[in-house]
Design a protein around this motif. Structure first.
Motif, PDB file in Angstrom:
ATOM      1  N   LEU A   8      -4.650   2.688  -4.614  1.00  0.00           N
ATOM      2  CA  LEU A   8      -5.434   3.721  -3.485  1.00  0.00           C
ATOM      3  C   LEU A   8      -5.475   2.420  -2.473  1.00  0.00           C
ATOM      4  O   LEU A   8      -5.106   2.941  -1.190  1.00  0.00           O
ATOM      5  CB  LEU A   8      -6.395   3.242  -3.287  1.00  0.00           C
ATOM      6  CG  LEU A   8      -7.452   3.675  -4.484  1.00  0.00           C
ATOM      7  CD1 LEU A   8      -9.607   3.287  -4.021  1.00  0.00           C
ATOM      8  CD2 LEU A   8      -7.853   5.413  -4.494  1.00  0.00           C
ATOM      9  N   LEU A   9      -4.140   1.590  -2.836  1.00  0.00           N
ATOM     10  CA  LEU A   9      -2.919   0.859  -1.424  1.00  0.00           C
ATOM     11  C   LEU A   9      -1.951   1.744  -1.434  1.00  0.00           C
ATOM     12  O   LEU A   9      -0.395   1.630  -2.200  1.00  0.00           O
ATOM     13  CB  LEU A   9      -2.973  -0.575  -2.438  1.00  0.00           C
ATOM     14  CG  LEU A   9      -4.528  -1.243  -2.435  1.00  0.00           C
ATOM     15  CD1 LEU A   9      -3.271  -2.381  -3.404  1.00  0.00           C
ATOM     16  CD2 LEU A   9      -4.941  -0.914  -1.411  1.00  0.00           C
ATOM     17  N   LEU A  10      -1.503   1.711  -0.058  1.00  0.00           N
ATOM     18  CA  LEU A  10      -0.404   2.804   0.380  1.00  0.00           C
ATOM     19  C   LEU A  10       0.271   1.292   0.920  1.00  0.00           C
ATOM     20  O   LEU A  10       0.365   0.451   0.998  1.00  0.00           O
ATOM     21  CB  LEU A  10      -0.059   2.784   2.033  1.00  0.00           C
ATOM     22  CG  LEU A  10      -0.941   4.458   1.498  1.00  0.00           C
ATOM     23  CD1 LEU A  10      -0.864   5.345   3.512  1.00  0.00           C
ATOM     24  CD2 LEU A  10       0.381   5.374   0.975  1.00  0.00           C
ATOM     25  N   ALA A  11       1.410   0.933  -0.124  1.00  0.00           N
ATOM     26  CA  ALA A  11       2.991   0.686  -0.347  1.00  0.00           C
ATOM     27  C   ALA A  11       3.268  -0.569   1.436  1.00  0.00           C
ATOM     28  O   ALA A  11       3.045  -1.457   1.666  1.00  0.00           O
ATOM     29  CB  ALA A  11       4.102   0.095  -1.004  1.00  0.00           C
ATOM     30  N   VAL A  12       2.856   0.859   2.429  1.00  0.00           N
ATOM     31  CA  VAL A  12       3.667   0.045   3.580  1.00  0.00           C
ATOM     32  C   VAL A  12       2.635  -1.026   4.656  1.00  0.00           C
ATOM     33  O   VAL A  12       2.696  -0.954   4.897  1.00  0.00           O
ATOM     34  CB  VAL A  12       4.520   1.397   4.537  1.00  0.00           C
ATOM     35  CG1 VAL A  12       5.807   2.118   3.739  1.00  0.00           C
ATOM     36  CG2 VAL A  12       3.203   2.623   4.565  1.00  0.00           C
ATOM     37  N   ALA A  13       1.115  -0.309   4.357  1.00  0.00           N
ATOM     38  CA  ALA A  13       0.221  -0.946   4.301  1.00  0.00           C
ATOM     39  C   ALA A  13      -0.060  -2.277   3.934  1.00  0.00           C
ATOM     40  O   ALA A  13      -0.565  -3.320   5.206  1.00  0.00           O
ATOM     41  CB  ALA A  13      -1.274  -0.321   3.844  1.00  0.00           C
ATOM     42  N   HIS A  14       1.325  -2.629   2.651  1.00  0.00           N
ATOM     43  CA  HIS A  14       1.239  -3.963   2.327  1.00  0.00           C
ATOM     44  C   HIS A  14       2.247  -4.926   2.379  1.00  0.00           C
ATOM     45  O   HIS A  14       2.377  -5.624   2.170  1.00  0.00           O
ATOM     46  CB  HIS A  14      -0.010  -4.308   1.048  1.00  0.00           C
ATOM     47  CG  HIS A  14      -0.804  -3.849   1.087  1.00  0.00           C
ATOM     48  ND1 HIS A  14      -1.204  -2.566   0.677  1.00  0.00           N
ATOM     49  CD2 HIS A  14      -2.007  -4.648   0.733  1.00  0.00           C
ATOM     50  CE1 HIS A  14      -2.658  -2.367   0.721  1.00  0.00           C
ATOM     51  NE2 HIS A  14      -3.476  -3.307   0.795  1.00  0.00           N
ATOM     52  N   ASP A  15       2.945  -4.795   3.059  1.00  0.00           N
ATOM     53  CA  ASP A  15       3.932  -5.403   4.494  1.00  0.00           C
ATOM     54  C   ASP A  15       3.526  -6.802   4.231  1.00  0.00           C
ATOM     55  O   ASP A  15       3.148  -6.838   4.485  1.00  0.00           O
ATOM     56  CB  ASP A  15       4.940  -4.726   4.816  1.00  0.00           C
ATOM     57  CG  ASP A  15       6.244  -5.383   5.522  1.00  0.00           C
ATOM     58  OD1 ASP A  15       6.500  -5.053   4.113  1.00  0.00           O
ATOM     59  OD2 ASP A  15       6.566  -5.638   6.437  1.00  0.00           O
ATOM     60  N   GLY A  16       4.375  -7.092   2.903  1.00  0.00           N
ATOM     61  CA  GLY A  16       4.191  -9.065   3.492  1.00  0.00           C
ATOM     62  C   GLY A  16       3.964  -9.210   2.433  1.00  0.00           C
ATOM     63  O   GLY A  16       2.973 -11.091   2.099  1.00  0.00           O
ATOM     64  N   ALA A  17       2.622  -8.648   1.745  1.00  0.00           N
ATOM     65  CA  ALA A  17       1.174  -9.161   0.426  1.00  0.00           C
ATOM     66  C   ALA A  17       2.312 -10.112  -0.521  1.00  0.00           C
ATOM     67  O   ALA A  17       3.443  -9.665  -1.423  1.00  0.00           O
ATOM     68  CB  ALA A  17       0.902  -7.708  -0.276  1.00  0.00           C
ATOM     69  N   GLU A  18       1.320 -10.666  -0.535  1.00  0.00           N
ATOM     70  CA  GLU A  18       1.605 -11.352  -2.688  1.00  0.00           C
ATOM     71  C   GLU A  18       0.657 -10.448  -3.984  1.00  0.00           C
ATOM     72  O   GLU A  18      -0.297 -10.568  -3.490  1.00  0.00           O
ATOM     73  CB  GLU A  18       1.253 -12.722  -2.241  1.00  0.00           C
ATOM     74  CG  GLU A  18       2.683 -13.612  -1.182  1.00  0.00           C
ATOM     75  CD  GLU A  18       1.639 -14.813  -1.922  1.00  0.00           C
ATOM     76  OE1 GLU A  18       2.481 -15.608  -2.472  1.00  0.00           O
ATOM     77  OE2 GLU A  18       2.600 -15.252  -1.175  1.00  0.00           O
ATOM     78  N   ILE A  19       1.741  -9.860  -4.633  1.00  0.00           N
ATOM     79  CA  ILE A  19       0.978  -9.145  -5.192  1.00  0.00           C
ATOM     80  C   ILE A  19       1.233  -9.385  -6.483  1.00  0.00           C
ATOM     81  O   ILE A  19       2.631  -9.854  -6.949  1.00  0.00           O
ATOM     82  CB  ILE A  19       1.306  -7.915  -5.430  1.00  0.00           C
ATOM     83  CG1 ILE A  19       1.476  -6.892  -4.310  1.00  0.00           C
ATOM     84  CG2 ILE A  19       0.473  -6.607  -6.767  1.00  0.00           C
ATOM     85  CD1 ILE A  19       1.703  -5.166  -4.368  1.00  0.00           C
ATOM     86  N   THR A  20      -0.625 -10.111  -7.399  1.00  0.00           N
ATOM     87  CA  THR A  20       0.166 -10.631  -9.016  1.00  0.00           C
ATOM     88  C   THR A  20      -0.346  -9.622  -9.934  1.00  0.00           C
ATOM     89  O   THR A  20      -1.460  -8.833  -9.908  1.00  0.00           O
ATOM     90  CB  THR A  20      -0.400 -11.757  -9.512  1.00  0.00           C
ATOM     91  OG1 THR A  20      -0.767 -12.651  -8.170  1.00  0.00           O
ATOM     92  CG2 THR A  20      -0.764 -12.273 -10.557  1.00  0.00           C
ATOM     93  N   THR A  21       0.398  -9.115 -11.147  1.00  0.00           N
ATOM     94  CA  THR A  21       0.340  -8.219 -11.654  1.00  0.00           C
ATOM     95  C   THR A  21       0.020  -9.084 -13.127  1.00  0.00           C
ATOM     96  O   THR A  21      -0.116 -10.485 -13.404  1.00  0.00           O
ATOM     97  CB  THR A  21       1.124  -6.684 -12.324  1.00  0.00           C
ATOM     98  OG1 THR A  21       2.553  -7.993 -12.754  1.00  0.00           O
ATOM     99  CG2 THR A  21       2.014  -6.201 -11.261  1.00  0.00           C
ATOM    100  N   VAL A  22      -0.906  -8.492 -14.249  1.00  0.00           N
ATOM    101  CA  VAL A  22      -1.123  -8.619 -15.448  1.00  0.00           C
ATOM    102  C   VAL A  22       0.309 -10.005 -15.978  1.00  0.00           C
ATOM    103  O   VAL A  22       0.124 -10.322 -16.947  1.00  0.00           O
ATOM    104  CB  VAL A  22      -1.384  -7.253 -16.995  1.00  0.00           C
ATOM    105  CG1 VAL A  22      -0.339  -6.781 -16.910  1.00  0.00           C
ATOM    106  CG2 VAL A  22      -1.840  -8.222 -17.780  1.00  0.00           C
TER     107      VAL A  22
END
Length: 177
Positions: free
Chosen positions: A67-81
């Protein structure tokens, strides 16, 4: 209109590594992870934010990445499994180990989302975030005791078609003891 008008360079830190990706504005975080970075742990289940198979941690909070557009999360820290780690390098995260010990999966399709959701739920409870079943008299901001009902409620956004829920709850209980 030039096709570049529909693309932007997006900076994401994924599992501790920085990335700069030229992405179409319609690209979701899930698609950026799977198609552009080759991280296939988060699954595309329903693609409507209803099943939780795509759950990742975004800036420490769990989110349905479809549900998250990548451009709206510019600068985010993401942790996947793939980025969950234990105390020692190369060691599984305690929840991953508990899932193995409790046989908290069957087909495994939902497991990455279940794990990321459980990590986020533990952090939320520790920070004192109430859930729908938290007792009304609980101290605001104090860590929430995770009972079976709390665990079930907090993980209710993650579906398991195989029905491994009892073992998933037991695995989370093992980690909080």
């Amino acid at each position: 209109m030039p096709t570049d008008a529909f693309r932007s360079e997006v900076s994401l830190t994924v599992n501790g590594s920085p990335y700069r990706l030229p992405l179409d504005h319609r690209t979701t975080v899930l698609d950026a992870l799977r198609e552009h970075l080759g991280l296939i742990g988060a699954k595309k289940g329903c693609d409507h934010g209803q099943c939780g198979a795509c759950t990742v941690l975004v800036d420490g909070r769990r989110a349905n990445s479809c549900l998250l557009l990548a451009v709206a999360h510019d600068g985010a820290e993401i942790t996947t499994v793939e980025g969950l780690r234990g105390a020692a390098d190369g060691e599984p995260h305690p929840l991953q180990q508990a899932f193995l010990e409790r046989d908290a999966f069957q087909c495994g399709y939902c497991t990455p989302g279940q794990l990321c959701s459980a990590v986020g739920a533990l952090a939320e409870a520790e920070a004192g975030a109430a859930s729908h079943v938290t007792q009304p008299g609980a101290a605001t901001g104090a860590p929430v005791t995770l009972t079976r009902d709390e665990i079930r409620e907090r993980l209710s956004g993650n579906l398991c078609r195989c029905g491994a829920y009892p073992h998933i709850v037991e695995a989370v209980e093992d980690v909080i003891r």
